[in-house]
Motif scaffolding. Structure first.
Motif, mmCIF file in Angstrom:
data_model
loop_
_atom_site.group_PDB
_atom_site.id
_atom_site.type_symbol
_atom_site.label_atom_id
_atom_site.label_comp_id
_atom_site.label_asym_id
_atom_site.label_seq_id
_atom_site.Cartn_x
_atom_site.Cartn_y
_atom_site.Cartn_z
ATOM 1 N N SER A 103 79.375 48.952 -59.930
ATOM 2 C CA SER A 103 79.099 47.639 -59.343
ATOM 3 C C SER A 103 80.406 47.058 -58.804
ATOM 4 C CB SER A 103 78.507 46.701 -60.397
ATOM 5 O OG SER A 103 79.438 46.512 -61.468
ATOM 6 N N GLY A 104 80.237 45.933 -58.095
ATOM 7 C CA GLY A 104 81.401 45.220 -57.602
ATOM 8 C C GLY A 104 82.040 45.822 -56.367
ATOM 9 N N ASN A 105 81.333 46.723 -55.678
ATOM 10 C CA ASN A 105 81.882 47.351 -54.481
ATOM 11 C C ASN A 105 81.630 46.488 -53.256
ATOM 12 O OD1 ASN A 105 82.636 49.849 -55.873
ATOM 13 N ND2 ASN A 105 80.417 50.152 -56.081
ATOM 14 N N SER A 106 82.526 46.604 -52.255
ATOM 15 C CA SER A 106 82.342 45.790 -51.059
ATOM 16 C C SER A 106 82.986 46.477 -49.862
ATOM 17 C CB SER A 106 82.970 44.402 -51.246
ATOM 18 O OG SER A 106 84.372 44.504 -51.446
ATOM 19 N N GLY A 107 82.440 46.168 -48.678
ATOM 20 C CA GLY A 107 83.020 46.638 -47.433
ATOM 21 C C GLY A 107 82.543 47.999 -46.989
ATOM 22 N N TRP A 108 81.665 48.644 -47.766
ATOM 23 C CA TRP A 108 81.167 49.966 -47.355
ATOM 24 C C TRP A 108 79.700 50.070 -47.737
ATOM 25 C CZ3 TRP A 108 80.637 53.991 -51.358
ATOM 26 C CH2 TRP A 108 81.004 53.552 -52.647
ATOM 27 N N THR A 109 78.894 50.305 -46.744
ATOM 28 C CA THR A 109 77.458 50.418 -46.942
ATOM 29 C C THR A 109 76.941 51.574 -46.105
ATOM 30 O OG1 THR A 109 77.017 48.884 -45.129
ATOM 31 C CG2 THR A 109 77.169 47.946 -47.348
ATOM 32 N N GLY A 110 75.737 51.957 -46.391
ATOM 33 C CA GLY A 110 75.068 52.968 -45.590
ATOM 34 C C GLY A 110 75.373 54.380 -46.049
ATOM 35 N N THR A 111 74.416 55.268 -45.738
ATOM 36 C CA THR A 111 74.549 56.692 -46.044
ATOM 37 C C THR A 111 74.251 57.486 -44.790
ATOM 38 O OG1 THR A 111 73.868 56.334 -48.339
ATOM 39 C CG2 THR A 111 73.687 58.576 -47.491
ATOM 40 N N TRP A 112 75.086 58.488 -44.504
ATOM 41 C CA TRP A 112 74.866 59.317 -43.319
ATOM 42 C C TRP A 112 73.480 59.928 -43.389
ATOM 43 C CZ3 TRP A 112 76.441 59.763 -38.646
ATOM 44 C CH2 TRP A 112 76.200 60.929 -37.907
ATOM 45 N N PRO A 113 72.659 59.757 -42.337
ATOM 46 C CA PRO A 113 71.239 60.082 -42.466
ATOM 47 C C PRO A 113 70.872 61.537 -42.209
ATOM 48 C CG PRO A 113 71.639 59.048 -40.353
ATOM 49 C CD PRO A 113 72.949 59.023 -41.100
ATOM 50 N N ASN A 114 71.666 62.269 -41.460
ATOM 51 C CA ASN A 114 71.236 63.594 -41.011
ATOM 52 C C ASN A 114 72.188 64.651 -41.535
ATOM 53 O OD1 ASN A 114 70.300 65.859 -39.747
ATOM 54 N ND2 ASN A 114 70.354 65.004 -37.676
#
Length: 731
Positions: A564-575
């Motif tokens: 927890s407590g993470n910030s500034g990076w979201t998303g997962t490479w989809p392919n």
């Protein structure tokens, strides 16, 4: 390059120097600073010299780089760029502090030899810098994926005078000098006078060694070492050059020189021990080898073999050997390696190829090593209780900056690794090379990487600034990583893999308090299974997206990330079938119409086994999410990662004709916090017809939301919610 651009760059560089309390000397009218200085960060060794990059110094030469491409000169330069000079051209450095010496890191066209001229405040020194390609352009064809490499060497010179801070030191290709050179950087140092012979010591000259001639001094050294050991005295090496043409054995003896700028031993293998009890102490001299190629069966190392218990290696300058120190042939305990400069070696800077325990490697400076900078290899038993602290490793050109291969309860702390190249990364921990597997707790604390990580030429994907590899066996040990700072990583910042492609799990890793500043691809890249805890990691300048989580082989589970407590990076490479190119800058805001839900974090109120929520925004219309059957209502929620202006939702089902026409009834909702949701589009039926691509879309007035939710209450084709792609369009 336009004059305006040159002046702007020069002004920026001058402003940076002024802000640091320094003054940029005014050079002739045809000279200018032609590039911005590369980013530097704190950490690593405390050294007696100051480094100045060529590209942020005055020059009438040509900028080379920046470039990260394997096999190019610029890719091996500090900061990935340098200055090429030809006849009459120069780089003029401004001293950041008083100095009486220069050490230049340079490259020449292959086959060149000669000298470069040096000027101090406009006066040419009578002695120039000797330069050669004898030790560069190395080929290691038996190492898969290697190319010709090791393009830079170092050459040093005492001025014979003291130069004050702000003095101008020029390196120039004059008539009669080499025709072309690429200058990477210069180290400037105020070298103190030579040390004096200590009491209770025996000088090698008493046993027949003669400095600064062409004779072989090996036997004289051998006799002095034997006498000193029998009399419990030290061996003293006075100032001068001594040639050691056959290896010396040493045990329970101290050898001390007058300083690494004053006492120099020339030979490919100065010390070579088959066995030793220990208490070997080597202080304050230089070793210069003549190793022109890497032959792994040759012990062409400044120190090779057993070192025993309680030994110390301190204050050495080692250059142009195969390895600096290769410690093997028995256990090593309570060994200290400190305050050394190990540069331009054909292979490792330092490798503990043995069972090393309770030993310390601290405050050393490594540059241009042809394999790992620092390695502890648990070969035949576990390295345990060792500490690698406050070292600097720059430009290892065929492996890692710092590597732990197996072992137990070892610590890596306060180090700086910079500008790594192919076939390695920055800091590496792994079960590799048949090492004793990781056990106990491995601690990595407060380390920094700068431009670390590389495109692996065999795998053809990026290796991280920090990477962990379960190549030989699964990792099920505690690896505690705190305070990591990774800056301008050309590929991933943190990387997990089974390098053999068998999907062996990585367990027990926790990362806390990391700071990632600029990354070419992903903050975290995982290509195997396991569970990793990541907390309080802040990221900025993410090149592609936050996470790559594509295990190989593809039939194993993805890595599970907790924390927890993470910030500034979201998303997962989809392919997972494709690799994105690295992006050297921060991501741009989404353009109108772009799918901002792709690869982002997605959750569902329920899922039918084998059809998870992640299938609904992975970019693959043939995979799909299916909710728990016979349990309406159901929800599917995507976290866009930040408040985003959106104006359309598109829903898809697999395009196969096997999917009959159906209508799903749902409401589209939005939320800023993931807790309280409002209605974006009221409940209605959406018809999916395979004849028209099984796609339904709805536009609405622009609204700013972080979370977008489908609230599904009915499906005429199956008693569950079904979505293969949940797309949300940026306004």
């Amino acid at each position: 390059m336009s004059p305006t651009y040159v002046r702007a760059r020069a002004a920026l560089a001058a402003a940076a120097l002024t802000a640091s309390g320094l003054t940029l000397a005014v050079s002739p009218a045809n000279a200018a600073v032609i590039a911005a200085c590369p980013t530097t960060i704190s950490g690593g060794a405390s050294v007696p010299f100051r480094t100045v990059e060529a590209e942020c110094s005055a020059t009438n030469g040509t900028l080379v780089g920046p470039d990260h491409t394997q096999g190019t000169v610029a890719s091996e330069a500090s900061g990935r760029q340098g200055i090429r000079i030809g006849q009459g051209q120069y780089v003029e450095f401004v001293l950041p502090a008083a100095a009486n010496s220069i050490n230049v890191r340079y490259n020449l066209p292959n086959g060149s030899n000669g000298r470069l001229s040096v000027y101090v405040n406009g006066t040419k020194l009578s002695a120039g810098l000797p330069v050669t390609t004898r030790y560069t352009y190395v080929d290691t064809g038996w190492i898969t994926g290697s190319k010709t490499h090791h393009f830079f060497d170092d050459s040093r010179l005492l001025f014979g005078q003291n130069a004050a801070a702000g003095a101008r030191v020029r390196v120039q290709a004059d008539g009669g000098d080499v025709g072309q050179a690429t200058i990477d950087l210069a180290d400037f140092e105020q070298v103190s006078g030579p040390g004096t012979q200590p009491a209770n010591s025996l000088s090698v000259t008493e046993y027949g060694a003669t400095p600064n001639d062409t004779s072989d001094d090996a036997q004289a050294f051998r006799n002095a070492i034997a006498a000193a050991r029998s009399q419990n005295r030290e061996v003293w090496i006075p100032p001068g050059r001594f040639d050691i043409r056959s290896a010396l054995q040493i045990d329970q003896t101290t050898v001390r020189g007058a300083g690494q700028w004053h006492t120099a031993l020339y030979g490919n293998n100065i010390f070579n021990n088959g066995s030793a009890q220990g208490n070997i102490r080597l202080y304050n001299f230089a070793v210069f080898g003549d190793v022109t190629e890497r032959v792994d069966n040759n012990p062409d190392n400044a120190f090779h073999g057993a070192i025993g218990t309680g030994s110390v290696v301190s204050g050495l300058w080692i250059q142009n050997t195969k390895c600096g120190l290769w410690i093997m042939n028995g256990p090593s305990n309570n060994v200290t390696v400190e305050n050394n400069r190990i540069m331009s070696t054909q292979a490792d800077g330092l490798n503990f190829d043995s069972v090393a325990t309770n030993s310390t490697v601290r405050n050393n400076y490594f540059r241009s090593n042809g394999d790992d900078g620092i390695a502890f290899w648990s070969n035949g038993g576990a390295d345990s209780g060792n500490t690698i602290a406050n070292n600097t490793v720059i430009q290892p050109n065929l492996a890692n900056g710092i590597a732990l291969y197996g072992g137990s309860n070892n610590t890596v702390t306060g180090n700086l690794v910079q500008d790594t190249n192919a076939l390695g990364g920055g800091i590496h921990v792994g079960n590799r090379f048949n090492s004793s597997p990781l056990s106990g707790t491995t601690t990595l604390s407060n380390n920094a990487t700068l431009r670390a990580g590389a495109l692996d030429p065999n795998w053809q994907f990026g290796v991280g600034a920090l990477w962990i590899d379960a190549r030989d066996s699964a990792i099920n040990a505690q690896i505690r990583i705190t305070g990591l700072r990774a800056v301008q990583s050309p590929y991933a910042a943190i990387h997990f893999i089974d390098g053999n492609g068998q999907g062996k799990a990585i367990q027990g890793v926790t990362i806390d308090g990391a700071t990632i500043q600029g990354v070419g691809t992903f903050v975290v890249q995982s290509q195997t299974q396991g569970t990793v805890g990541i907390s309080n990691l802040t990221a900025s300048g993410v090149g592609v997206t936050g996470t790559y989580n594509c295990p190989y082989p593809t039939n194993i589970p993805r890595m599970t990330f907790t924390g927890s407590g993470n910030s500034g990076w979201t998303g997962t490479w989809p392919n997972c079938a494709t690799w994105p190119p690295p992006n050297s800058g921060p991501p741009q805001p989404p353009g109108p119409g772009s799918n901002v839900a792709l690869g982002k974090s997605i959750t569902a109120s329920g899922s039918q086994g084998g059809f998870p929520a992640g299938n609904a925004n992975d970019g693959n219309a043939n995979s799909y999410w299916e909710s728990t059957n016979n349990a309406f209502p159901q929800t599917l929620t995507v976290d866009l990662g930040a408040a985003t202006a959106v104006n359309r939702v598109t829903l898809k089902l697999p395009p196969s004709s096997a999917w009959g026409t159906r209508t799903q009834t749902l409401t589209i909702q939005g939320s800023s916090d993931g807790g309280s949701y409002g209605t974006i589009v009221a409940s209605r039926g959406y018809t999916f017809d395979p004849a028209s691509g099984n796609t339904a879309s709805v536009s609405f007035g622009t609204t700013t939301q972080r979370f977008v939710r489908l609230h599904i209450t009915a499906n005429t084709g199956w008693p569950a919610g079904q979505v293969s792609e949940f797309e949300v369009a940026a306004a």
